[in-house]
Design a protein around this motif. Structure first.
Motif, PDB file in Angstrom:
ATOM      1  N   MET A   1      -1.111 -17.980  49.554  1.00  0.00           N
ATOM      2  CA  MET A   1      -2.585 -18.333  49.098  1.00  0.00           C
ATOM      3  C   MET A   1      -2.849 -19.156  49.095  1.00  0.00           C
ATOM      4  O   MET A   1      -1.817 -19.853  49.758  1.00  0.00           O
ATOM      5  CB  MET A   1      -1.952 -18.624  47.501  1.00  0.00           C
ATOM      6  N   ILE A   2      -4.061 -19.054  49.436  1.00  0.00           N
ATOM      7  CA  ILE A   2      -4.857 -20.073  50.397  1.00  0.00           C
ATOM      8  C   ILE A   2      -5.698 -21.236  49.986  1.00  0.00           C
ATOM      9  O   ILE A   2      -5.662 -20.784  48.102  1.00  0.00           O
ATOM     10  CB  ILE A   2      -6.245 -19.319  51.658  1.00  0.00           C
ATOM     11  N   GLU A   3      -6.021 -22.510  49.682  1.00  0.00           N
ATOM     12  CA  GLU A   3      -6.462 -23.580  48.962  1.00  0.00           C
ATOM     13  C   GLU A   3      -7.510 -22.789  48.052  1.00  0.00           C
ATOM     14  O   GLU A   3      -7.538 -23.222  46.891  1.00  0.00           O
ATOM     15  CB  GLU A   3      -6.950 -24.427  49.811  1.00  0.00           C
ATOM     16  N   LYS A   4      -8.710 -21.548  48.777  1.00  0.00           N
ATOM     17  CA  LYS A   4     -10.037 -21.273  48.453  1.00  0.00           C
ATOM     18  C   LYS A   4      -9.280 -20.289  47.051  1.00  0.00           C
ATOM     19  O   LYS A   4      -9.924 -20.659  45.359  1.00  0.00           O
ATOM     20  CB  LYS A   4     -10.203 -20.695  49.146  1.00  0.00           C
ATOM     21  N   GLU A   5      -8.516 -19.762  47.256  1.00  0.00           N
ATOM     22  CA  GLU A   5      -7.788 -18.835  46.062  1.00  0.00           C
ATOM     23  C   GLU A   5      -7.463 -19.198  44.994  1.00  0.00           C
ATOM     24  O   GLU A   5      -7.662 -19.658  43.488  1.00  0.00           O
ATOM     25  CB  GLU A   5      -7.310 -17.937  46.451  1.00  0.00           C
ATOM     26  N   LEU A   6      -6.225 -20.882  45.115  1.00  0.00           N
ATOM     27  CA  LEU A   6      -5.796 -21.182  44.274  1.00  0.00           C
ATOM     28  C   LEU A   6      -7.052 -22.421  43.273  1.00  0.00           C
ATOM     29  O   LEU A   6      -6.961 -22.851  41.873  1.00  0.00           O
ATOM     30  CB  LEU A   6      -5.076 -22.329  45.044  1.00  0.00           C
ATOM     31  N   CYS A   7      -7.928 -23.148  44.334  1.00  0.00           N
ATOM     32  CA  CYS A   7      -9.362 -24.285  43.188  1.00  0.00           C
ATOM     33  C   CYS A   7     -10.198 -22.866  42.570  1.00  0.00           C
ATOM     34  O   CYS A   7     -10.539 -23.298  41.246  1.00  0.00           O
ATOM     35  CB  CYS A   7     -10.055 -24.397  44.799  1.00  0.00           C
ATOM     36  N   GLU A   8     -10.492 -22.076  42.653  1.00  0.00           N
ATOM     37  CA  GLU A   8     -11.415 -20.970  42.042  1.00  0.00           C
ATOM     38  C   GLU A   8     -10.581 -20.318  40.637  1.00  0.00           C
ATOM     39  O   GLU A   8     -10.347 -20.236  40.007  1.00  0.00           O
ATOM     40  CB  GLU A   8     -11.456 -19.242  43.081  1.00  0.00           C
ATOM     41  N   MET A   9      -8.935 -20.816  40.825  1.00  0.00           N
ATOM     42  CA  MET A   9      -7.424 -20.415  39.140  1.00  0.00           C
ATOM     43  C   MET A   9      -8.411 -21.843  38.700  1.00  0.00           C
ATOM     44  O   MET A   9      -7.753 -21.639  37.297  1.00  0.00           O
ATOM     45  CB  MET A   9      -6.589 -19.914  39.551  1.00  0.00           C
ATOM     46  N   CYS A  10      -8.411 -22.997  39.147  1.00  0.00           N
ATOM     47  CA  CYS A  10      -8.761 -23.845  38.289  1.00  0.00           C
ATOM     48  C   CYS A  10      -9.615 -23.707  36.639  1.00  0.00           C
ATOM     49  O   CYS A  10     -11.038 -23.458  37.407  1.00  0.00           O
ATOM     50  CB  CYS A  10      -8.473 -24.962  39.004  1.00  0.00           C
ATOM     51  N   ASN A  11      -9.535 -24.244  36.200  1.00  0.00           N
ATOM     52  CA  ASN A  11     -10.418 -25.028  34.986  1.00  0.00           C
ATOM     53  C   ASN A  11     -11.832 -25.436  35.350  1.00  0.00           C
ATOM     54  O   ASN A  11     -12.583 -25.326  34.994  1.00  0.00           O
ATOM     55  CB  ASN A  11      -9.945 -25.157  33.900  1.00  0.00           C
ATOM     56  N   ASP A  12     -11.322 -26.036  36.798  1.00  0.00           N
ATOM     57  CA  ASP A  12     -12.846 -27.133  36.266  1.00  0.00           C
ATOM     58  C   ASP A  12     -12.924 -26.586  37.909  1.00  0.00           C
ATOM     59  O   ASP A  12     -14.403 -27.375  38.736  1.00  0.00           O
ATOM     60  CB  ASP A  12     -12.177 -28.707  36.686  1.00  0.00           C
TER      61      ASP A  12
ATOM     62  N   SER B   1     -15.627 -25.151  39.706  1.00  0.00           N
ATOM     63  CA  SER B   1     -17.351 -25.082  40.539  1.00  0.00           C
ATOM     64  C   SER B   1     -18.189 -24.963  41.359  1.00  0.00           C
ATOM     65  O   SER B   1     -17.598 -25.439  42.763  1.00  0.00           O
ATOM     66  CB  SER B   1     -18.276 -25.723  39.616  1.00  0.00           C
ATOM     67  N   ILE B   2     -18.766 -23.770  42.366  1.00  0.00           N
ATOM     68  CA  ILE B   2     -19.386 -23.813  43.133  1.00  0.00           C
ATOM     69  C   ILE B   2     -20.183 -24.717  43.694  1.00  0.00           C
ATOM     70  O   ILE B   2     -20.162 -25.085  44.739  1.00  0.00           O
ATOM     71  CB  ILE B   2     -20.104 -21.869  43.279  1.00  0.00           C
ATOM     72  N   GLU B   3     -21.047 -25.032  42.522  1.00  0.00           N
ATOM     73  CA  GLU B   3     -21.972 -26.143  43.389  1.00  0.00           C
ATOM     74  C   GLU B   3     -20.978 -27.483  43.481  1.00  0.00           C
ATOM     75  O   GLU B   3     -21.957 -28.274  44.396  1.00  0.00           O
ATOM     76  CB  GLU B   3     -23.207 -26.319  42.107  1.00  0.00           C
ATOM     77  N   ILE B   4     -20.929 -27.253  42.774  1.00  0.00           N
ATOM     78  CA  ILE B   4     -19.826 -29.196  43.078  1.00  0.00           C
ATOM     79  C   ILE B   4     -18.393 -28.600  43.983  1.00  0.00           C
ATOM     80  O   ILE B   4     -17.378 -28.424  43.208  1.00  0.00           O
ATOM     81  CB  ILE B   4     -19.652 -29.522  41.344  1.00  0.00           C
ATOM     82  N   SER B   5     -18.568 -30.538  44.628  1.00  0.00           N
ATOM     83  CA  SER B   5     -16.724 -30.256  44.937  1.00  0.00           C
ATOM     84  C   SER B   5     -15.731 -30.806  43.979  1.00  0.00           C
ATOM     85  O   SER B   5     -16.234 -31.662  42.907  1.00  0.00           O
ATOM     86  CB  SER B   5     -16.999 -31.317  46.522  1.00  0.00           C
ATOM     87  N   CYS B   6     -14.958 -30.288  44.141  1.00  0.00           N
ATOM     88  CA  CYS B   6     -13.665 -30.698  43.932  1.00  0.00           C
ATOM     89  C   CYS B   6     -12.905 -32.364  43.694  1.00  0.00           C
ATOM     90  O   CYS B   6     -13.722 -32.475  44.923  1.00  0.00           O
ATOM     91  CB  CYS B   6     -12.322 -29.991  43.717  1.00  0.00           C
ATOM     92  N   ASP B   7     -13.456 -32.652  42.867  1.00  0.00           N
ATOM     93  CA  ASP B   7     -12.389 -34.520  42.450  1.00  0.00           C
ATOM     94  C   ASP B   7     -10.977 -34.686  42.435  1.00  0.00           C
ATOM     95  O   ASP B   7     -10.787 -35.761  42.456  1.00  0.00           O
ATOM     96  CB  ASP B   7     -13.280 -35.324  41.522  1.00  0.00           C
ATOM     97  N   TYR B   8     -10.742 -33.589  42.535  1.00  0.00           N
ATOM     98  CA  TYR B   8      -9.231 -33.493  42.562  1.00  0.00           C
ATOM     99  C   TYR B   8      -8.215 -33.280  43.225  1.00  0.00           C
ATOM    100  O   TYR B   8      -6.676 -32.800  43.235  1.00  0.00           O
ATOM    101  CB  TYR B   8      -9.116 -32.572  40.687  1.00  0.00           C
ATOM    102  N   LYS B   9      -8.813 -32.675  44.932  1.00  0.00           N
ATOM    103  CA  LYS B   9      -8.042 -31.942  45.823  1.00  0.00           C
ATOM    104  C   LYS B   9      -6.928 -33.282  46.451  1.00  0.00           C
ATOM    105  O   LYS B   9      -6.099 -32.544  46.262  1.00  0.00           O
ATOM    106  CB  LYS B   9      -8.466 -31.682  46.700  1.00  0.00           C
ATOM    107  N   ASP B  10      -7.001 -34.416  45.870  1.00  0.00           N
ATOM    108  CA  ASP B  10      -6.275 -35.321  46.909  1.00  0.00           C
ATOM    109  C   ASP B  10      -5.293 -35.595  45.787  1.00  0.00           C
ATOM    110  O   ASP B  10      -3.847 -35.449  46.120  1.00  0.00           O
ATOM    111  CB  ASP B  10      -6.568 -36.578  46.775  1.00  0.00           C
TER     112      ASP B  10
END
Length: 65
Positions: free
Chosen positions: A1-12, A14-23
């Motif tokens: 599973m790639i990072e993008k797929e995993l992020c898309e499953m997250c409740n937070d 959003s396409i417009e906003i970059s993720c603050d929780y990646k770290d």
């Protein structure tokens, strides 16, 4: 599973906003660690493939060679 797929499953996600929780994302850390371990396994397999097999040496000696 790639990072993008995993992020898309997250409740937070959003396409417009970059993720603050990646770290801080535990799942992304696990994926990155898994990729590093896979690389390490490949290196170790290569290293082992060049090692002498002690069982083969014993067989040669028993055959008189």
């Amino acid at each position: 599973m790639i990072e993008k797929e995993l992020c898309e499953m997250c409740n937070d996600y959003s396409i417009e906003i970059s993720c603050d929780y990646k770290d801080k994302c535990k799942l992304l850390k696990i994926i990155k660690e898994n990729e590093e371990l896979k690389k390490e396994i490949k290196e170790l397999k290569l290293k082992i493939s060049y090692m002498i097999n002690p069982n083969e040496i014993d067989d040669r000696q028993e055959m008189g060679g």
